[in-house]
Design a protein around this motif. Sequence first.
Motif, short mmCIF file in Angstrom:
data_model
loop_
_atom_site.label_atom_id
_atom_site.label_comp_id
_atom_site.label_asym_id
_atom_site.label_seq_id
_atom_site.Cartn_x
_atom_site.Cartn_y
_atom_site.Cartn_z
N HIS A 21 -3.56 -24.78 3.19
CA HIS A 21 -2.90 -26.08 3.17
C HIS A 21 -1.53 -26.01 3.84
CE1 HIS A 21 -1.81 -30.05 1.79
NE2 HIS A 21 -0.73 -29.58 1.20
N MET A 22 -0.79 -24.96 3.56
CA MET A 22 0.58 -24.84 4.09
C MET A 22 0.62 -24.12 5.45
SD MET A 22 2.39 -26.49 1.99
CE MET A 22 3.90 -26.14 2.88
N LEU A 23 -0.12 -23.02 5.58
CA LEU A 23 0.05 -22.17 6.76
C LEU A 23 -1.26 -21.90 7.52
CD1 LEU A 23 2.52 -19.48 5.32
CD2 LEU A 23 3.08 -21.50 6.67
N GLY A 24 -2.35 -22.51 7.09
CA GLY A 24 -3.63 -22.22 7.73
C GLY A 24 -3.63 -22.49 9.23
N TRP A 25 -3.00 -23.61 9.63
CA TRP A 25 -2.99 -23.98 11.05
C TRP A 25 -1.98 -23.17 11.87
CZ3 TRP A 25 -6.90 -26.21 13.19
CH2 TRP A 25 -7.70 -27.08 12.45
N PHE A 26 -1.24 -22.28 11.20
CA PHE A 26 -0.30 -21.43 11.95
C PHE A 26 -1.04 -20.38 12.77
CE2 PHE A 26 2.58 -23.77 9.61
CZ PHE A 26 3.89 -23.43 9.89
N LYS A 27 -2.35 -20.30 12.57
CA LYS A 27 -3.15 -19.43 13.42
C LYS A 27 -3.05 -19.86 14.87
CE LYS A 27 -7.88 -17.59 13.77
NZ LYS A 27 -7.55 -16.21 13.34
N SER A 28 -2.75 -21.16 15.11
CA SER A 28 -2.59 -21.64 16.47
C SER A 28 -1.34 -21.07 17.12
CB SER A 28 -2.54 -23.17 16.48
OG SER A 28 -1.41 -23.65 15.75
N LEU A 29 -0.36 -20.66 16.30
CA LEU A 29 0.85 -20.03 16.83
C LEU A 29 0.66 -18.52 17.01
CD1 LEU A 29 3.64 -21.70 14.63
CD2 LEU A 29 2.88 -22.37 16.93
N ASN A 30 -0.08 -17.93 16.08
CA ASN A 30 -0.30 -16.49 16.10
C ASN A 30 -1.75 -16.21 15.69
OD1 ASN A 30 -0.43 -13.74 15.73
ND2 ASN A 30 1.33 -13.60 14.36
N PRO A 31 -2.61 -15.84 16.62
CA PRO A 31 -4.03 -15.64 16.31
C PRO A 31 -4.28 -14.52 15.31
CG PRO A 31 -3.52 -14.86 18.52
CD PRO A 31 -2.32 -15.61 18.05
N VAL A 84 5.72 -29.10 9.50
CA VAL A 84 6.55 -28.32 8.55
C VAL A 84 7.47 -27.42 9.38
CG1 VAL A 84 5.15 -28.38 6.45
CG2 VAL A 84 4.50 -26.84 8.29
N PRO A 85 8.47 -28.01 10.03
CA PRO A 85 9.28 -27.26 11.01
C PRO A 85 10.04 -26.08 10.43
CG PRO A 85 10.25 -29.42 10.52
CD PRO A 85 8.87 -29.42 9.94
N VAL A 86 10.44 -26.16 9.15
CA VAL A 86 11.15 -25.02 8.56
C VAL A 86 10.21 -23.83 8.46
CG1 VAL A 86 12.29 -24.16 6.50
CG2 VAL A 86 12.80 -26.47 7.32
N PHE A 87 8.99 -24.06 7.98
CA PHE A 87 8.01 -22.98 7.90
C PHE A 87 7.65 -22.47 9.29
CE2 PHE A 87 7.43 -24.92 3.76
CZ PHE A 87 7.20 -23.83 2.94
N LYS A 88 7.60 -23.37 10.26
CA LYS A 88 7.29 -22.96 11.64
C LYS A 88 8.35 -22.00 12.16
CE LYS A 88 6.51 -24.74 16.30
NZ LYS A 88 6.46 -25.95 17.17
N ALA A 100 8.00 -18.66 10.27
CA ALA A 100 6.80 -17.92 10.67
C ALA A 100 6.93 -17.37 12.09
CB ALA A 100 5.58 -18.81 10.57
N SER A 101 7.75 -18.02 12.90
CA SER A 101 7.95 -17.56 14.28
C SER A 101 8.92 -16.39 14.35
CB SER A 101 8.47 -18.72 15.15
OG SER A 101 7.54 -19.78 15.18
N SER A 102 9.70 -16.21 13.27
CA SER A 102 10.76 -15.18 13.28
C SER A 102 10.48 -14.00 12.35
CB SER A 102 12.10 -15.82 12.88
OG SER A 102 12.42 -16.91 13.72
#
Length: 213
Positions: free
Chosen positions: A30-40, A132-136, A139-141
């Motif tokens: 729900h929160m970070l599942g789609w962050f796979k698009s940033l980091n496979p 969720v820009p703060v989480f983005k 997660a990027s750092s």
Amino acid sequence: MVSESSHGASSSYPIKTIVVLVQENRSFDHMLGWFKSLNPEIDGVTGSESNPISTSDPDSPLIFFKANSEYVDPDPGHSIQAIYEQVFGRPWTSDDPDPPHGPTMNGFVQNARGMEKGMAEAVMKGFAPDEVPVFKELASSFAVCDRWFASVPASTQPNRLFVHSATSQGLTSNDAMKLIEGFPQKTIFESLDESGFSFGIYYQYPPSTLFYR
């Protein structure tokens, strides 16, 4: 938040402060599942994930996981009975609680559909990184731990008891009377104090640390 005590632990430790932020019940997807698009490398979602509307109907339509999550009110079920259905794909029954198979993870839609009209679609959504820009940014750092699970597949307070003391003493719900009576186990804060570390507890609502005696 935990820090070295000025009079206690040695200053040779490379880590000076640990911050543990506890939020309300959320799944990783729900929160970070789609962050796979940033980091496979993140074990997230691709959009191919789905749940049937009815787990007992082999021809049931499927609802696929999407982005653009939204505010959901009331909350999706997170009692131990609701989570049982979500994880094992069949409703909880006290007469036969042992599932005939392992977790299928296909009962989320069915459980939500039985609670509130329209909730079935809502529970099959997660936040896109830009929502969720703060989480983005975090997660990027920094590292993302994608293999974490609830201590108890149940409500909020049993899991918060685990955060502070590694046990809920068998509590599986937000039982107000038991919470008011308090729990006897030793907390991590007492262990920190005994070891010479300082700590702080910051809260928005009355903290779960009040539920100890």
